[in-house]
Design a protein around this motif. Structure first.
Motif, mmCIF file in Angstrom:
data_model
loop_
_atom_site.group_PDB
_atom_site.id
_atom_site.type_symbol
_atom_site.label_atom_id
_atom_site.label_comp_id
_atom_site.label_asym_id
_atom_site.label_seq_id
_atom_site.Cartn_x
_atom_site.Cartn_y
_atom_site.Cartn_z
ATOM 1 N N LEU A 1 0.864 -1.340 -0.083
ATOM 2 C CA LEU A 1 0.076 -0.001 0.069
ATOM 3 C C LEU A 1 0.938 1.174 -0.018
ATOM 4 N N LYS A 2 0.453 2.104 -0.825
ATOM 5 C CA LYS A 2 1.432 3.346 -1.026
ATOM 6 C C LYS A 2 1.743 4.055 0.305
ATOM 7 N N LYS A 3 0.773 4.255 1.414
ATOM 8 C CA LYS A 3 0.870 4.845 2.442
ATOM 9 C C LYS A 3 1.285 3.767 3.541
ATOM 10 N N GLY A 4 1.561 2.878 3.353
ATOM 11 C CA GLY A 4 1.906 1.648 4.274
ATOM 12 C C GLY A 4 0.589 1.448 5.211
ATOM 13 N N ILE A 5 0.924 0.939 6.360
ATOM 14 C CA ILE A 5 -0.108 0.706 7.199
ATOM 15 C C ILE A 5 0.343 1.188 8.649
ATOM 16 N N GLN A 6 -0.388 1.682 9.507
ATOM 17 C CA GLN A 6 -0.104 2.146 10.927
ATOM 18 C C GLN A 6 -1.203 1.249 11.788
ATOM 19 N N LEU A 7 -0.860 0.655 12.638
ATOM 20 C CA LEU A 7 -2.101 -0.244 13.558
ATOM 21 C C LEU A 7 -1.798 0.274 14.991
ATOM 22 N N GLU A 8 -2.709 0.862 15.697
ATOM 23 C CA GLU A 8 -2.884 0.785 17.188
ATOM 24 C C GLU A 8 -3.640 -0.396 17.610
ATOM 25 N N LEU A 9 -3.066 -1.083 18.237
ATOM 26 C CA LEU A 9 -3.525 -2.357 18.863
ATOM 27 C C LEU A 9 -4.484 -2.296 20.228
ATOM 28 N N ILE A 10 -5.289 -2.737 20.239
ATOM 29 C CA ILE A 10 -6.051 -2.367 21.644
ATOM 30 C C ILE A 10 -6.410 -3.593 22.400
ATOM 31 N N GLY A 11 -5.998 -3.434 23.703
ATOM 32 C CA GLY A 11 -5.983 -4.667 24.771
ATOM 33 C C GLY A 11 -4.993 -5.444 24.516
ATOM 34 N N ALA A 12 -5.025 -6.561 25.289
ATOM 35 C CA ALA A 12 -3.775 -7.577 25.421
ATOM 36 C C ALA A 12 -3.548 -8.122 24.142
ATOM 37 N N ILE A 13 -2.275 -8.283 23.784
ATOM 38 C CA ILE A 13 -1.838 -8.772 22.503
ATOM 39 C C ILE A 13 -1.642 -10.407 22.577
ATOM 40 N N THR A 14 -2.551 -11.167 21.870
ATOM 41 C CA THR A 14 -2.367 -12.608 21.859
ATOM 42 C C THR A 14 -1.238 -13.188 20.673
ATOM 43 N N SER A 15 -0.831 -14.260 21.106
ATOM 44 C CA SER A 15 -0.018 -14.847 20.077
ATOM 45 C C SER A 15 1.152 -14.005 19.434
ATOM 46 N N ARG A 16 1.624 -12.965 20.378
ATOM 47 C CA ARG A 16 2.712 -12.162 19.742
ATOM 48 C C ARG A 16 3.744 -12.695 19.039
ATOM 49 N N PRO A 17 4.545 -13.812 19.148
ATOM 50 C CA PRO A 17 5.337 -14.272 18.162
ATOM 51 C C PRO A 17 4.918 -14.414 16.635
ATOM 52 N N TYR A 18 3.662 -14.706 16.694
ATOM 53 C CA TYR A 18 3.263 -14.714 15.031
ATOM 54 C C TYR A 18 3.333 -13.406 14.474
ATOM 55 N N ILE A 19 2.962 -12.310 15.339
ATOM 56 C CA ILE A 19 3.209 -10.973 14.564
ATOM 57 C C ILE A 19 4.458 -10.531 14.452
ATOM 58 N N GLU A 20 5.362 -11.014 15.315
ATOM 59 C CA GLU A 20 6.949 -10.694 15.387
ATOM 60 C C GLU A 20 7.379 -11.539 14.176
ATOM 61 N N MET A 21 6.947 -12.811 13.562
ATOM 62 C CA MET A 21 7.409 -13.625 12.650
ATOM 63 C C MET A 21 6.915 -12.716 11.297
ATOM 64 N N THR A 22 5.667 -12.251 11.339
ATOM 65 C CA THR A 22 5.328 -11.470 10.096
ATOM 66 C C THR A 22 6.185 -10.332 9.753
ATOM 67 N N LEU A 23 6.243 -9.557 10.991
ATOM 68 C CA LEU A 23 7.527 -8.266 10.814
ATOM 69 C C LEU A 23 8.936 -8.703 10.487
ATOM 70 N N SER A 24 9.319 -9.726 11.071
ATOM 71 C CA SER A 24 10.470 -10.183 10.462
ATOM 72 C C SER A 24 10.822 -10.659 9.146
ATOM 73 N N LEU A 25 9.785 -11.253 8.513
ATOM 74 C CA LEU A 25 9.713 -11.606 7.003
ATOM 75 C C LEU A 25 9.744 -10.291 6.322
ATOM 76 N N ILE A 26 8.788 -9.327 6.718
ATOM 77 C CA ILE A 26 8.386 -8.068 5.970
ATOM 78 C C ILE A 26 9.757 -7.283 6.035
ATOM 79 N N GLU A 27 10.544 -7.183 7.001
ATOM 80 C CA GLU A 27 11.982 -6.445 7.198
ATOM 81 C C GLU A 27 12.963 -7.228 6.411
ATOM 82 N N GLU A 28 12.970 -8.695 6.266
ATOM 83 C CA GLU A 28 13.995 -9.137 5.400
ATOM 84 C C GLU A 28 13.634 -8.762 3.875
ATOM 85 N N LEU A 29 12.408 -8.727 3.751
ATOM 86 C CA LEU A 29 12.232 -8.247 2.324
ATOM 87 C C LEU A 29 12.565 -6.980 2.001
#
Length: 415
Positions: free
Chosen positions: A162-190
């Motif tokens: 997406l041209k403007k990328g994306i900015q997320l504000e997460l509401i409440g406790a974060i579940t399965s955080r490692p899966y989010i971190e996996m996604t971000l790691s792959l995106i950064e490698e890209l």
């Protein structure tokens, strides 16, 4: 199909350790396949051969009409975001009956904030969906974080295009955080720029690709069943699994730490294999918080049952919306074997089991849930079992029953 598991033990040969090579991670595969669709220059090796990943591959090549993801929850969430924001065709996205009872409203609401045109075809908040695709610009949205990390990962992945990328504000406790971190790691490698501070995540599209060749690591979730087998075997039993890395993107790579409490030691070898060894028989109750690794709960609970020790696990609030209500399913099937499991909406407590049911061959229902079938299989070390709807393992690990046979276990297919 059902399988009859006759009581048997892990077969070892003199001066040889049994070895299993496990297919690529389902979680990594689906993320990389979506990124490959957005950036065709990418090459991805060792992709999982699971049904969920096949559904992802088939869905991504559809340009209009209907897409059926069957039981594949991750595929449903990722394709919803892709079809809504990254192409301009009309798609009807559907799945199995169970899929149509798994909520997706949180993701749809977030996508609508970015301009998506999505209509519920049956029940509000649930698939099937009619999607009129747009090429969105991106932007900022707020999204609840306690229900499913897959909603968040879906948004982060498409944010790379997406041209403007994306900015997320997460509401409440974060579940399965490692899966989010996996996604971000792959995106950064890209080559995309990301930040994750507190409850805020940002993804900026890559100006230039830094990496175009990816190899998927073996699936740690699938390794859990072998940890259970070793834990229920005699002290000194060893088994090698490949191919795994000491530093992994997968949340379920916590297995070595978790199973240390259950008497299994893990050694990383130079050729990306790990060696599991039963070093002790635990007597103390197991306690854990599985908020980050909920997919391991069924395997660990069955291991504790087999060991005859008590088990107390919290952080399981997502299990009620998986392929089945996994907490209720565990309670019902362990009861057949003589286990006493108490559950809440977010936790479970297993009493120490001194006497298991042995007079009859118990039939374990799987509820169309691959992890129910595979989590109970290691009990073949202690008793005969019948696993109903055994073909359900193809969702994540198609060769599971054959791999058990290669290890010397008696696995008989019956109608």
């Amino acid at each position: 199909m059902q399988v009859y598991l006759q009581q048997s033990s892990l077969q070892t040969e003199l001066n040889s350790v049994p070895t299993v090579v496990i297919s690529g991670s389902k979680s990594e595969s689906n993320r990389l396949l979506l990124l490959q669709q957005l950036f065709p220059q990418l090459a991805v090796d060792n992709v999982s051969d699971s049904d969920d990943v096949v559904a992802m591959q088939e869905g991504l090549v559809v340009t209009k009409g209907r897409v059926n993801v069957h039981h594949a929850g991750t595929t449903m969430r990722f394709l919803t975001a892709y079809f809504a924001l990254c192409q301009k065709e009309s798609i009807q996205l559907e799945g199995s009956e169970r899929m149509h009872n798994r909520p997706i409203g949180i993701l749809v609401d977030a996508l609508r904030e970015l301009g998506a045109k999505i209509t519920y075809l049956e029940k509000e908040g649930y698939p099937p969906l009619a999607i009129d695709g747009i090429q969105a610009d991106g932007g900022s949205i707020r999204i609840p974080a306690a229900i499913s990390s897959q909603y968040i990962s879906a948004l982060l992945l498409v944010g790379t295009a997406l041209k403007k990328g994306i900015q997320l504000e997460l509401i409440g406790a974060i579940t399965s955080r490692p899966y989010i971190e996996m996604t971000l790691s792959l995106i950064e490698e890209l080559g995309a720029e990301t930040t994750f501070h507190g409850q805020q995540i940002t993804v900026c599209p890559p100006k230039k690709l830094k990496k175009t060749q990816f190899t998927v690591e073996a699936d740690w979730s699938s390794a859990s069943y072998y940890y259970s087998i070793v834990a229920l075997s005699a002290v000194g039993t060893s088994l090698r699994l490949g191919k795994f890395k000491p530093i992994s993107l997968q949340g379920d790579a916590q297995l070595p730490t978790i199973y240390t409490q259950l008497g299994v030691a893990t050694a990383f070898e130079a050729d990306d294999f790990i060696r599991l060894t039963k070093v002790a028989t635990p007597t103390a109750a197991f306690q854990g918080d599985f908020t980050a690794t909920p997919d391991l709960a069924q395997t660990v609970v069955v291991t504790c049952f087999g060991l005859g020790i008590a088990c107390d696990i919290k952080g399981l609030h997502t299990l009620k919306i998986k392929e089945t209500d996994r907490l209720v399913a565990l309670q019902q099937e362990l009861k057949k074997l003589g286990g006493k499991l108490s559950i809440t909406d977010h936790s479970l407590t297993l009493d120490a089991t001194k006497e298991k049911r042995e007079e009859d061959v118990v039939q374990i229902a799987t509820y169309q849930d691959h992890r129910m079938a595979m989590a109970f299989a290691p009990l073949m070390l202690q008793m005969d079992l019948i696993i109903q709807e055994a073909e359900v393992v193809t969702k994540s690990y198609p060769s599971f029953w054959k791999d058990l046979q290669k290890l010397g276990f008696s696995v008989l297919e019956t109608p």
